[in-house]
Each structure stands twice: as structure tokens, then as C-alpha cells.
Write a protein that holds these residues in place. Structure first.
Motif, PDB file in Angstrom:
ATOM      1  N   ILE A 219       0.991  -1.304   0.056  1.00 45.06           N
ATOM      2  CA  ILE A 219      -0.141  -0.036  -0.178  1.00 45.06           C
ATOM      3  C   ILE A 219       0.925   1.352   0.067  1.00 45.06           C
ATOM      4  CG2 ILE A 219      -1.883  -0.991   1.167  1.00 45.06           C
ATOM      5  CD1 ILE A 219      -1.071   0.416   3.590  1.00 45.06           C
ATOM      6  N   ARG A 220       0.343   2.271  -0.538  1.00 43.93           N
ATOM      7  CA  ARG A 220       0.885   3.631  -0.580  1.00 43.93           C
ATOM      8  C   ARG A 220       0.109   4.495   0.218  1.00 43.93           C
ATOM      9  NH1 ARG A 220       4.721   5.987  -5.330  1.00 43.93           N
ATOM     10  NH2 ARG A 220       5.396   7.819  -4.459  1.00 43.93           N
ATOM     11  N   ALA A 221       0.681   5.062   1.289  1.00 39.49           N
ATOM     12  CA  ALA A 221      -0.224   6.164   2.002  1.00 39.49           C
ATOM     13  C   ALA A 221       0.734   7.291   2.293  1.00 39.49           C
ATOM     14  CB  ALA A 221      -0.617   5.554   3.260  1.00 39.49           C
ATOM     15  N   GLY A 222       0.356   8.685   1.726  1.00 38.77           N
ATOM     16  CA  GLY A 222       1.117   9.673   1.601  1.00 38.77           C
ATOM     17  C   GLY A 222       2.585   9.242   1.276  1.00 38.77           C
ATOM     18  N   CYS A 223       3.600   9.595   1.800  1.00 41.16           N
ATOM     19  CA  CYS A 223       4.859   9.399   1.337  1.00 41.16           C
ATOM     20  C   CYS A 223       5.384   7.919   1.616  1.00 41.16           C
ATOM     21  CB  CYS A 223       6.061  10.251   1.995  1.00 41.16           C
ATOM     22  SG  CYS A 223       6.481  10.107   3.520  1.00 41.16           S
ATOM     23  N   PHE A 224       4.559   7.157   2.227  1.00 36.52           N
ATOM     24  CA  PHE A 224       5.015   5.927   2.689  1.00 36.52           C
ATOM     25  C   PHE A 224       4.632   4.692   1.821  1.00 36.52           C
ATOM     26  CE2 PHE A 224       4.464   8.540   6.679  1.00 36.52           C
ATOM     27  CZ  PHE A 224       5.766   8.469   6.948  1.00 36.52           C
ATOM     28  N   TYR A 225       5.465   3.485   1.682  1.00 36.78           N
ATOM     29  CA  TYR A 225       4.955   2.441   1.086  1.00 36.78           C
ATOM     30  C   TYR A 225       5.373   1.196   1.939  1.00 36.78           C
ATOM     31  CZ  TYR A 225       5.061  -0.595  -2.907  1.00 36.78           C
ATOM     32  OH  TYR A 225       4.764  -1.908  -4.131  1.00 36.78           O
TER      33      TYR A 225
ATOM     34  N   THR B 137       9.713   6.702  -2.256  1.00 31.93           N
ATOM     35  CA  THR B 137       9.147   6.596  -1.100  1.00 31.93           C
ATOM     36  C   THR B 137       9.752   6.360   0.158  1.00 31.93           C
ATOM     37  OG1 THR B 137       8.378   4.196  -1.867  1.00 31.93           O
ATOM     38  CG2 THR B 137       6.866   6.133  -2.480  1.00 31.93           C
ATOM     39  N   VAL B 138       9.312   6.508   1.270  1.00 42.32           N
ATOM     40  CA  VAL B 138       9.651   5.669   2.605  1.00 42.32           C
ATOM     41  C   VAL B 138       9.129   4.307   2.573  1.00 42.32           C
ATOM     42  CG1 VAL B 138       9.836   5.939   5.098  1.00 42.32           C
ATOM     43  CG2 VAL B 138       9.925   8.176   3.604  1.00 42.32           C
ATOM     44  N   ASN B 139      10.119   3.318   2.413  1.00 36.81           N
ATOM     45  CA  ASN B 139       9.795   1.986   2.423  1.00 36.81           C
ATOM     46  C   ASN B 139       9.902   1.307   3.828  1.00 36.81           C
ATOM     47  OD1 ASN B 139       9.251   2.407  -0.441  1.00 36.81           O
ATOM     48  ND2 ASN B 139      11.463   2.299  -0.504  1.00 36.81           N
TER      49      ASN B 139
ATOM     50  N   THR C  46      -4.523   1.745   9.626  1.00 39.96           N
ATOM     51  CA  THR C  46      -3.184   2.035   9.558  1.00 39.96           C
ATOM     52  C   THR C  46      -2.824   2.796   8.558  1.00 39.96           C
ATOM     53  OG1 THR C  46      -2.725  -0.063  10.571  1.00 39.96           O
ATOM     54  CG2 THR C  46      -0.910   0.878   9.595  1.00 39.96           C
ATOM     55  N   ALA C  47      -3.182   2.732   7.431  1.00 45.12           N
ATOM     56  CA  ALA C  47      -2.886   3.326   6.289  1.00 45.12           C
ATOM     57  C   ALA C  47      -3.652   4.970   6.382  1.00 45.12           C
ATOM     58  CB  ALA C  47      -3.612   2.983   4.958  1.00 45.12           C
ATOM     59  N   GLY C  48      -4.742   5.187   6.977  1.00 45.11           N
ATOM     60  CA  GLY C  48      -5.102   6.291   7.247  1.00 45.11           C
ATOM     61  C   GLY C  48      -4.134   7.252   8.220  1.00 45.11           C
ATOM     62  N   CYS C  49      -3.633   6.379   9.120  1.00 42.90           N
ATOM     63  CA  CYS C  49      -2.767   6.969  10.159  1.00 42.90           C
ATOM     64  C   CYS C  49      -1.429   7.343   9.574  1.00 42.90           C
ATOM     65  CB  CYS C  49      -2.412   6.185  11.407  1.00 42.90           C
ATOM     66  SG  CYS C  49      -3.535   5.736  12.510  1.00 42.90           S
ATOM     67  N   LEU C  50      -0.717   6.738   8.542  1.00 48.57           N
ATOM     68  CA  LEU C  50       0.391   7.080   7.880  1.00 48.57           C
ATOM     69  C   LEU C  50      -0.031   8.189   6.907  1.00 48.57           C
ATOM     70  CD1 LEU C  50       1.261   3.328   6.524  1.00 48.57           C
ATOM     71  CD2 LEU C  50       2.525   4.704   8.163  1.00 48.57           C
ATOM     72  N   ALA C  51      -1.108   8.325   6.532  1.00 46.19           N
ATOM     73  CA  ALA C  51      -1.476   9.728   5.730  1.00 46.19           C
ATOM     74  C   ALA C  51      -1.676  10.693   6.549  1.00 46.19           C
ATOM     75  CB  ALA C  51      -2.898   9.239   4.793  1.00 46.19           C
TER      76      ALA C  51
END
Length: 294
Positions: free
Chosen positions: A94-100, A114-116, A133-138
């Protein structure tokens, strides 16, 4: 593992696997349980897969039936079957904001921009596939993009350590503590920290791990007050912990709350607004993420 049990479920039931009570907590050999969306054109039709070392008992099947909406289908896997790969096939990155966030089988697919983070789905829950979790990352990414800077961070109910890792990636000089009521989750977080190059310790840029029930921890008391507190748990505990969480925040501090359904968001937000916190972002969708400030 020798058996895979598959049961249909709704999206909400599948996503709740990450944060719900473990029906196999007392088992000496619990299965690996994962959920996925097999057909993107039918977003509410999910399935739950449970991988067992031995033939599942009637009690195992009854427990799985309570998690889903249909009859369990049992499949015997050949000895040569790579059950870890099978268990992770439905867990796409998943990709959320700058995170992967990816499982080991998707290591080679990591983007360069991305930050992996690598999280093994077979180790524990909260792999980042869960919408909260994805929402928190975003939400963390947006806080950083808006220019916020945090120096003292707490991740309550950390699961795999992922949100604490993300906070340290965004604010590398921060001191961070991550806790969970489950000692296994803390051990998993420690392993994941090693996999992802997160330094453990008490100082700036380091992560401190501890077992704690809510805010009941001498380490949390010693670290408070926090300028950023993250709690991806469930609506009931979020409401119950509102006074303790609020007390643990510095004036002007930020709190991210997740693990709640949209129908529960108003009640959770109200528990904090009555204590003087202001709702900055309510989030959207079935699993909103609340961002509040003191």
C-alpha cells in the motif's frame, strides 16, 4: 503448514481482523489469519484465509465462522507449499502519503521515491493493509507536509511498530516510545525495527519499546508529556482512555486516533472535545482517522 481455511466476509469484517480480539489466543498452535480483497470490482466482497499446521478442529472452524459470513472451505496444502507466500499473496503493498508498506515478497517492487517499510504479514497484525493504519500513515504525512515538528512521540497499541517507524522517519530527531498490551506485539515490533533499520534506545532518533495497558506504564509516565500521541486501537478504549491521553499531551500537542468506524467517530471526538481538545481533521470513509489538538 498443512491446511488453509477460506471463509467469505465483508470488507468491514476483513479489515477488523487486524484490531479485533484474537479467537485463537489460547491455542498452542494458532493459525496465521489474513484477509484480502480478491476482486477489486466487488470491493465489499472479501475473504479470510487461515493457515493451520494441522487439520483444523470443529472449534477452530466455529471461531472462523464468527469472523466471516459464510461456510469455511478447507484446503489441504502439499508439503512443498510455501504457506508464507500463500498467506501474503493477498496483501498487496500500500502507498499512503510518502510511505510504502510491503511484505517481503514485494521487496523488489519498492519505489525509489517513497519511505519504504517491510512488515512480514506472518508475524502479527497491523501490517498496514488495514485501512486505519494506512489512514494514520497519511495523517502523519500530512502533519509533516503542513510544517509540524514533533520531538516527543508515543504510539499506543503499536502492533508491529509501523506507525512509530513512520513518525521517526518524518521527525528523525524525535524521541519515540511504542507500547502494546500484548508482549508478542512488542517482540514483533523489535524484530521489525531491526528489519527496517530503526534504532532502539532512549535518545533522539531512537525508539523505546514497552509492554503497557493503555497509559499504565512507568516508562510512559516518565516520558510524558508528549507533543504527538498516536493510538490505532478501538473506539471503546479510545473513549475510555480520553482523560489519560489528554493529560499526557503538552499544551498545543496533537493526537491521532484510529481504529473506529465512521458511525463511532462522533462519540470518540466528543469524548476528547469535552476535555478541551479541538478536532482538526475528522477523516473520511468507513474507517476515519481523527486528528485533534490540545
Amino acid at each position: 503448514m498443512s491446511y488453509r481455511v477460506t471463509i467469505p466476509c465483508t470488507r468491514a469484517q476483513g479489515e477488523a481482523i487486524a484490531d479485533g480480539e484474537d479467537p485463537f489466543a489460547d491455542s498452542d498452535s494458532p493459525p496465521v489469519v489474513v484477509a484480502d480483497e480478491p476482486d477489486e470490482s466487488r470491493p465489499d466482497d472479501w475473504v479470510i484465509h487461515a493457515y493451520f499446521e494441522a487439520e483444523p478442529s470443529d472449534e477452530n472452524l466455529a471461531a472462523l465462522k464468527r469472523l466471516g459470513t459464510g461456510e469455511p472451505q478447507i484446503e489441504h496444502l502439499e508439503d512443498s507449499t510455501d504457506w508464507v507466500t500463500k498467506s501474503q499473496q493477498g496483501l498487496q503493498p500500500i502507498r499512503a502519503g510518502c510511505f510504502y508498506v510491503h511484505t517481503p515478497m514485494h521487496y523488489a517492487d519498492r519505489p525509489s521515491d517513497t519511505v519504504n517499510f517491510e512488515i512480514d504479514a506472518g508475524l502479527a497484525f497491523g501490517t498496514g493493509q488495514h485501512a486505519t493504519t494506512a489512514g494514520c500513515l497519511a495523517a502523519l504525512d500530512k502533519l509533516a507536509s503542513d510544517g509540524n515538528d514533533f520531538a516527543n512521540v508515543a504510539d499506543i497499541g503499536t502492533g508491529t511498530g509501523l506507525l512509530a517507524f513512520a513518525a521517526l522517519a518524518l521527525w528523525p530527531e524525535a524521541r519515540c516510545i511504542a507500547t502494546d498490551i500484548d508482549p508478542v506485539a512488542v517482540d514483533v515490533s523489535r524484530d521489525n525495527a531491526a528489519i527496517n533499520g530503526v534504532k532502539l534506545g532512549h535518545g533522539p532518533g531512537e525508539l523505546l519499546l514497552a509492554v503497557a495497558d493503555g497509559m499504565d506504564s512507568a516508562l510512559l509516565t516518565a516520558r510524558a508529556q508528549f507533543d504527538l500521541l498516536i493510538a490505532n486501537i478501538l473506539a471503546g478504549p479510545l473513549i475510555e482512555l480520553a482523560p489519560a491521553f489528554t493529560k499526557a499531551l503538552v499544551p498545543g500537542g496533537t493526537i491521532i486516533l484510529a481504529g473506529l468506524l465512521d458511525s463511532q467517530a462522533d462519540a470518540v471526538a466528543r469524548a476528547y472535545s469535552t476535555l478541551g481538545l479541538k478536532l482538526q481533521d475528522r477523516g473520511t470513509g468507513e474507517w476515519p482517522v481523527l486528528v485533534l489538538s490540545s
